[in-house]
Enzyme design. Structure first.
Site, PDB file in Angstrom:
ATOM      1  N   TYR A  48     -12.770  11.888  17.287  1.00  0.00           N
ATOM      2  CA  TYR A  48     -13.869  12.664  17.899  1.00  0.00           C
ATOM      3  C   TYR A  48     -14.669  11.773  18.852  1.00  0.00           C
ATOM      4  O   TYR A  48     -14.890  12.131  20.020  1.00  0.00           O
ATOM      5  CB  TYR A  48     -14.791  13.241  16.808  1.00  0.00           C
ATOM      6  CG  TYR A  48     -16.155  13.648  17.336  1.00  0.00           C
ATOM      7  CD1 TYR A  48     -16.304  14.758  18.169  1.00  0.00           C
ATOM      8  CD2 TYR A  48     -17.308  12.911  17.022  1.00  0.00           C
ATOM      9  CE1 TYR A  48     -17.556  15.121  18.681  1.00  0.00           C
ATOM     10  CE2 TYR A  48     -18.560  13.268  17.522  1.00  0.00           C
ATOM     11  CZ  TYR A  48     -18.672  14.376  18.351  1.00  0.00           C
ATOM     12  OH  TYR A  48     -19.904  14.724  18.858  1.00  0.00           O
ATOM     13  N   THR A  70     -22.858  12.013  22.525  1.00  0.00           N
ATOM     14  CA  THR A  70     -23.241  11.585  21.189  1.00  0.00           C
ATOM     15  C   THR A  70     -23.445  10.076  21.106  1.00  0.00           C
ATOM     16  O   THR A  70     -22.852   9.319  21.893  1.00  0.00           O
ATOM     17  CB  THR A  70     -22.121  12.006  20.200  1.00  0.00           C
ATOM     18  OG1 THR A  70     -22.379  11.428  18.931  1.00  0.00           O
ATOM     19  CG2 THR A  70     -20.750  11.544  20.663  1.00  0.00           C
ATOM     20  N   ASP A  71     -24.218   9.643  20.110  1.00  0.00           N
ATOM     21  CA  ASP A  71     -24.368   8.202  19.877  1.00  0.00           C
ATOM     22  C   ASP A  71     -23.100   7.584  19.287  1.00  0.00           C
ATOM     23  O   ASP A  71     -22.955   6.359  19.259  1.00  0.00           O
ATOM     24  CB  ASP A  71     -25.573   7.914  18.952  1.00  0.00           C
ATOM     25  CG  ASP A  71     -25.493   8.590  17.591  1.00  0.00           C
ATOM     26  OD1 ASP A  71     -24.498   9.285  17.319  1.00  0.00           O
ATOM     27  OD2 ASP A  71     -26.432   8.401  16.786  1.00  0.00           O
ATOM     28  N   GLU A  72     -22.171   8.444  18.824  1.00  0.00           N
ATOM     29  CA  GLU A  72     -20.962   7.902  18.169  1.00  0.00           C
ATOM     30  C   GLU A  72     -20.068   7.142  19.138  1.00  0.00           C
ATOM     31  O   GLU A  72     -19.195   6.387  18.716  1.00  0.00           O
ATOM     32  CB  GLU A  72     -20.165   9.028  17.493  1.00  0.00           C
ATOM     33  CG  GLU A  72     -20.978   9.729  16.430  1.00  0.00           C
ATOM     34  CD  GLU A  72     -20.161  10.432  15.374  1.00  0.00           C
ATOM     35  OE1 GLU A  72     -18.937  10.230  15.318  1.00  0.00           O
ATOM     36  OE2 GLU A  72     -20.762  11.191  14.607  1.00  0.00           O
ATOM     37  N   LYS A 122     -15.148  11.996  22.977  1.00  0.00           N
ATOM     38  CA  LYS A 122     -16.433  12.134  23.659  1.00  0.00           C
ATOM     39  C   LYS A 122     -16.631  10.967  24.645  1.00  0.00           C
ATOM     40  O   LYS A 122     -17.144  11.153  25.748  1.00  0.00           O
ATOM     41  CB  LYS A 122     -17.584  12.161  22.652  1.00  0.00           C
ATOM     42  CG  LYS A 122     -17.639  13.399  21.777  1.00  0.00           C
ATOM     43  CD  LYS A 122     -17.871  14.704  22.519  1.00  0.00           C
ATOM     44  CE  LYS A 122     -19.247  14.815  23.125  1.00  0.00           C
ATOM     45  NZ  LYS A 122     -19.500  16.167  23.701  1.00  0.00           N
TER      46      LYS A 122
HETATM   47  P1  NAD Z   1     -20.540  23.035  17.295  1.00  0.00           P
HETATM   48  O1  NAD Z   1     -19.219  22.643  16.753  1.00  0.00           O
HETATM   49  O2  NAD Z   1     -21.544  23.649  16.387  1.00  0.00           O
HETATM   50  O3  NAD Z   1     -20.347  24.046  18.520  1.00  0.00           O
HETATM   51  C1  NAD Z   1     -19.371  23.867  19.504  1.00  0.00           C
HETATM   52  C2  NAD Z   1     -19.265  25.156  20.307  1.00  0.00           C
HETATM   53  O4  NAD Z   1     -18.286  24.952  21.330  1.00  0.00           O
HETATM   54  C3  NAD Z   1     -18.803  26.362  19.488  1.00  0.00           C
HETATM   55  O5  NAD Z   1     -19.566  27.488  19.803  1.00  0.00           O
HETATM   56  C4  NAD Z   1     -17.361  26.569  19.925  1.00  0.00           C
HETATM   57  O6  NAD Z   1     -16.922  27.913  19.837  1.00  0.00           O
HETATM   58  C5  NAD Z   1     -17.427  26.078  21.368  1.00  0.00           C
HETATM   59  N1  NAD Z   1     -16.108  25.642  21.863  1.00  0.00           N
HETATM   60  C6  NAD Z   1     -15.237  24.792  21.266  1.00  0.00           C
HETATM   61  N2  NAD Z   1     -14.133  24.641  22.009  1.00  0.00           N
HETATM   62  C7  NAD Z   1     -14.329  25.391  23.141  1.00  0.00           C
HETATM   63  C8  NAD Z   1     -13.566  25.639  24.308  1.00  0.00           C
HETATM   64  N3  NAD Z   1     -12.356  25.077  24.474  1.00  0.00           N
HETATM   65  N4  NAD Z   1     -14.063  26.463  25.254  1.00  0.00           N
HETATM   66  C9  NAD Z   1     -15.284  27.031  25.097  1.00  0.00           C
HETATM   67  N5  NAD Z   1     -16.053  26.855  24.005  1.00  0.00           N
HETATM   68  C10 NAD Z   1     -15.578  26.030  23.038  1.00  0.00           C
HETATM   69  O7  NAD Z   1     -21.139  21.736  17.991  1.00  0.00           O
HETATM   70  P2  NAD Z   1     -22.639  21.195  18.060  1.00  0.00           P
HETATM   71  O8  NAD Z   1     -22.934  20.434  16.825  1.00  0.00           O
HETATM   72  O9  NAD Z   1     -23.510  22.297  18.492  1.00  0.00           O
HETATM   73  O10 NAD Z   1     -22.490  20.137  19.253  1.00  0.00           O
HETATM   74  C11 NAD Z   1     -22.637  20.552  20.607  1.00  0.00           C
HETATM   75  C12 NAD Z   1     -22.426  19.355  21.522  1.00  0.00           C
HETATM   76  O11 NAD Z   1     -23.386  18.343  21.200  1.00  0.00           O
HETATM   77  C13 NAD Z   1     -21.068  18.687  21.351  1.00  0.00           C
HETATM   78  O12 NAD Z   1     -20.621  18.298  22.625  1.00  0.00           O
HETATM   79  C14 NAD Z   1     -21.332  17.462  20.478  1.00  0.00           C
HETATM   80  O13 NAD Z   1     -20.430  16.448  20.763  1.00  0.00           O
HETATM   81  C15 NAD Z   1     -22.736  17.107  20.913  1.00  0.00           C
HETATM   82  N6  NAD Z   1     -23.568  16.436  19.906  1.00  0.00           N
HETATM   83  C16 NAD Z   1     -23.720  16.962  18.657  1.00  0.00           C
HETATM   84  C17 NAD Z   1     -24.579  16.348  17.752  1.00  0.00           C
HETATM   85  C18 NAD Z   1     -24.789  16.907  16.355  1.00  0.00           C
HETATM   86  O14 NAD Z   1     -25.447  16.251  15.543  1.00  0.00           O
HETATM   87  N7  NAD Z   1     -24.311  18.093  16.036  1.00  0.00           N
HETATM   88  C19 NAD Z   1     -25.261  15.166  18.109  1.00  0.00           C
HETATM   89  C20 NAD Z   1     -25.060  14.652  19.405  1.00  0.00           C
HETATM   90  C21 NAD Z   1     -24.224  15.300  20.297  1.00  0.00           C
HETATM   91  O1  DAU Z   2     -24.289  11.084  15.494  1.00  0.00           O
HETATM   92  C1  DAU Z   2     -24.064  12.291  16.162  1.00  0.00           C
HETATM   93  C2  DAU Z   2     -22.933  13.035  15.486  1.00  0.00           C
HETATM   94  O2  DAU Z   2     -23.460  13.534  14.260  1.00  0.00           O
HETATM   95  C3  DAU Z   2     -22.377  14.171  16.327  1.00  0.00           C
HETATM   96  O3  DAU Z   2     -21.795  13.639  17.484  1.00  0.00           O
HETATM   97  C4  DAU Z   2     -21.331  14.967  15.542  1.00  0.00           C
HETATM   98  O4  DAU Z   2     -20.889  16.075  16.295  1.00  0.00           O
HETATM   99  C5  DAU Z   2     -21.990  15.470  14.269  1.00  0.00           C
HETATM  100  O5  DAU Z   2     -21.042  16.151  13.476  1.00  0.00           O
HETATM  101  C6  DAU Z   2     -22.571  14.294  13.477  1.00  0.00           C
HETATM  102  O6  DAU Z   2     -21.516  13.446  12.954  1.00  0.00           O
HETATM  103  P1  DAU Z   2     -21.571  12.846  11.473  1.00  0.00           P
HETATM  104  O7  DAU Z   2     -20.204  12.523  11.073  1.00  0.00           O
HETATM  105  O8  DAU Z   2     -22.606  11.798  11.359  1.00  0.00           O
HETATM  106  O9  DAU Z   2     -22.126  14.166  10.676  1.00  0.00           O
HETATM  107  P2  DAU Z   2     -21.719  14.819   9.287  1.00  0.00           P
HETATM  108  O10 DAU Z   2     -22.744  15.873   8.994  1.00  0.00           O
HETATM  109  O11 DAU Z   2     -20.293  15.214   9.235  1.00  0.00           O
HETATM  110  O12 DAU Z   2     -21.930  13.630   8.261  1.00  0.00           O
HETATM  111  C7  DAU Z   2     -23.185  12.973   8.148  1.00  0.00           C
HETATM  112  C8  DAU Z   2     -22.980  11.818   7.176  1.00  0.00           C
HETATM  113  O13 DAU Z   2     -22.775  12.367   5.860  1.00  0.00           O
HETATM  114  C9  DAU Z   2     -21.762  10.968   7.452  1.00  0.00           C
HETATM  115  O14 DAU Z   2     -22.046   9.610   7.132  1.00  0.00           O
HETATM  116  C10 DAU Z   2     -20.696  11.499   6.504  1.00  0.00           C
HETATM  117  C11 DAU Z   2     -21.515  11.963   5.321  1.00  0.00           C
HETATM  118  N1  DAU Z   2     -20.962  13.119   4.573  1.00  0.00           N
HETATM  119  C12 DAU Z   2     -20.644  14.227   5.283  1.00  0.00           C
HETATM  120  C13 DAU Z   2     -20.132  15.339   4.641  1.00  0.00           C
HETATM  121  C14 DAU Z   2     -19.754  16.570   5.428  1.00  0.00           C
HETATM  122  C15 DAU Z   2     -20.830  13.062   3.190  1.00  0.00           C
HETATM  123  O15 DAU Z   2     -21.152  12.036   2.553  1.00  0.00           O
HETATM  124  N2  DAU Z   2     -20.328  14.152   2.559  1.00  0.00           N
HETATM  125  C16 DAU Z   2     -19.960  15.302   3.226  1.00  0.00           C
HETATM  126  O16 DAU Z   2     -19.480  16.255   2.572  1.00  0.00           O
END
Ligand code: NAD
Ligand code: DAU
Length: 368
Positions: free
Chosen positions: A162, A136-138, A166
């Site tokens: 988190y 992630t970019d975080e 990562k």
């Molecule tokens: P998500 O939470 O939707 O899915 C995570 C999946 O991992 C789920 O299916 C869960 O059951 C599985 N899981 C969790 N713990 C596990 C374990 N111990 N063993 C096996 N499976 C397990 O997550 P996502 O949003 O799809 O993100 C996927 C990956 O991409 C993550 O590594 C996250 O850090 C990264 N990522 C997410 C975003 C985003 O915007 N969502 C952006 C950049 C990177």
């Molecule tokens: O940048 C990549 C990341 O993006 C991933 O690594 C994470 O897994 C993914 O969850 C996401 O993180 P964020 O914290 O940016 O996503 P989230 O959807 O939780 O929140 C997006 C923005 O909106 C953040 O600034 C918090 C804000 N927010 C979120 C929720 C859930 C609100 O203002 N209200 C809300 O109820």
């Protein structure tokens, strides 16, 4: 020369990005074997893989990445050559309330996968392989307004548990390459949106809350900035990195698409107001939506207490993947957000079932 995966293991393939990746991959590479390993936590839904389950080259394994014996025997038994690692605890708010699970899965879990990959792919004599780590970019922390977007050279400065978990996993992946020669690549992507995203994340949460007439919680002033990318554009980037990326390198993936949270929420409000204005059926399906009583979605906006340690801005410089691998996102935000909205409207059963926790029952019914 490009690397050609044949038999891939997708960890976390029942989650948001993982499930989209499985569908993307099976469509693009129908001759590949695709095995999903997923623990089915609250965020994992087998229902998201329904379309893949009927394909003979697909297999779902319910299990935990922290189980070394399971992972190593799967790698051997399925003769996996490529591991794409999505599995993680992924929600920042949950990491603030309970960090332990994030350390266990994201750090220890990634290390178990690396150990198993080393044992199977290197220790008995090297064989062609690739370990791709999805990050992630975080990990880069937060940006000031006007500061240049994150490049791969930015110093790591994770702020939430988190992000720190990562970052730790990224370092372990790098160390297994530097120390043992494991052939790894890592991608650091910005915020994804699209189908199958668990409705605790901003975009699907806002859609569901408008449809049910619930408040739209905006943390703090809502002026925090995220850089949004359609999920299949992330998957296209991963595909390029796995096939053509330099082993040992990291690649940032992003869409050059910065929005404040409040702008995103207002956009979704406006698009849904238009849907209600254009269709009587919408009012019948969603009787609690504000539009039904003559109001507008924005009336639900509610500013709430800010997230602890809330990062103000993320933005990705995707110059490296573009210059080296020819990466270009194909979805504009305009098309991507409309597609996403339509998907949630067409898949109400999916998001309702995952939200009320009854998706397990739903899966049992569908897989009986
Ligand atoms: P998500 O939470 O939707 O899915 C995570 C999946 O991992 C789920 O299916 C869960 O059951 C599985 N899981 C969790 N713990 C596990 C374990 N111990 N063993 C096996 N499976 C397990 O997550 P996502 O949003 O799809 O993100 C996927 C990956 O991409 C993550 O590594 C996250 O850090 C990264 N990522 C997410 C975003 C985003 O915007 N969502 C952006 C950049 C990177
Ligand atoms: O940048 C990549 C990341 O993006 C991933 O690594 C994470 O897994 C993914 O969850 C996401 O993180 P964020 O914290 O940016 O996503 P989230 O959807 O939780 O929140 C997006 C923005 O909106 C953040 O600034 C918090 C804000 N927010 C979120 C929720 C859930 C609100 O203002 N209200 C809300 O109820």
């Amino acid at each position: 020369m490009s690397y050609e995966p044949q038999r891939i293991l997708v960890t976390g393939g029942a989650g948001f990005i993982g499930a989209n990746f499985v569908h993307f991959w099976l469509q693009k590479y129908p001759g590949n074997r695709v095995v999903v390993l997923d623990a089915l936590t609250y965020a994992g839904n087998r229902a998201s893989l329904l379309a893949a389950e009927s394909q003979p080259n697909f297999r779902f394994v319910h299990g935990d990445i922290r189980e070394y014996d399971l992972v190593s025997s799967l790698l051997r038994e399925e003769q996996i050559d490529t591991l794409i690692h999505f599995a993680a605890e992924s929600h920042v708010d949950r990491s603030i309330h309970g960090p332990d699970e994030f350390i266990d899965t994201n750090v220890i879990g990634t290390h178990v996968l690396l150990k198993a990959a080393k044992a199977v792919w290197l220790d008995g004599g090297p064989c062609p392989h690739r370990f791709h780590h999805v990050s992630t970019d975080e990990v880069y922390g937060t940006l000031l307004a006007g500061a240049p977007p994150f490049t791969e050279g930015n110093q790591y400065a994770p702020n939430s548990p988190y992000a720190a978990s990562k970052a730790a996993s990224d370092h372990l992946v790098r160390a297994y390459h530097e120390t043992y020669g494991l052939e790894v690549t890592t991608s650091n992507c910005s915020n994804n949106y699209g189908p199958y995203q668990f409705p605790e994340k901003l975009i699907p949460l806002i859609i569901g809350n408008i449809l049910d007439g619930r408040p739209l919680p905006i943390y703090g002033d809502g002026l925090q900035i995220r850089d949004w990318l359609y999920v299949d554009d992330h998957n296209r980037g991963i595909d390029l990195v796995v096939r053509q990326g330099k082993v040992g390198d990291t690649y940032n993936i992003g869409g050059n698409n910065e929005w404040t949270n409040i702008e995103i929420v207002r956009l979704i409000c406006r698009l849904l107001d238009e849907k209600f204005a254009g269709s009587e059926a919408m009012g019948i399906r969603f009787p609690h939506a504000p539009q039904v009583s003559g109001s507008i979605a924005e009336s639900l906006i509610t500013h709430v207490k800010d997230r602890l340690g809330h990062d103000r801005r993320y933005a990705i410089n995707a110059g490296k993947i573009t210059a080296e691998l020819g990466y270009v996102p194909v979805e504009s935000f305009e098309t991507g957000i409309r597609k996403t909205l339509d998907w949630y409207l067409d898949n109400e059963d999916w998001w309702r079932s995952v939200m009320d926790g009854s998706y397990r029952k739903w899966v049992e019914l569908n897989y009986a």
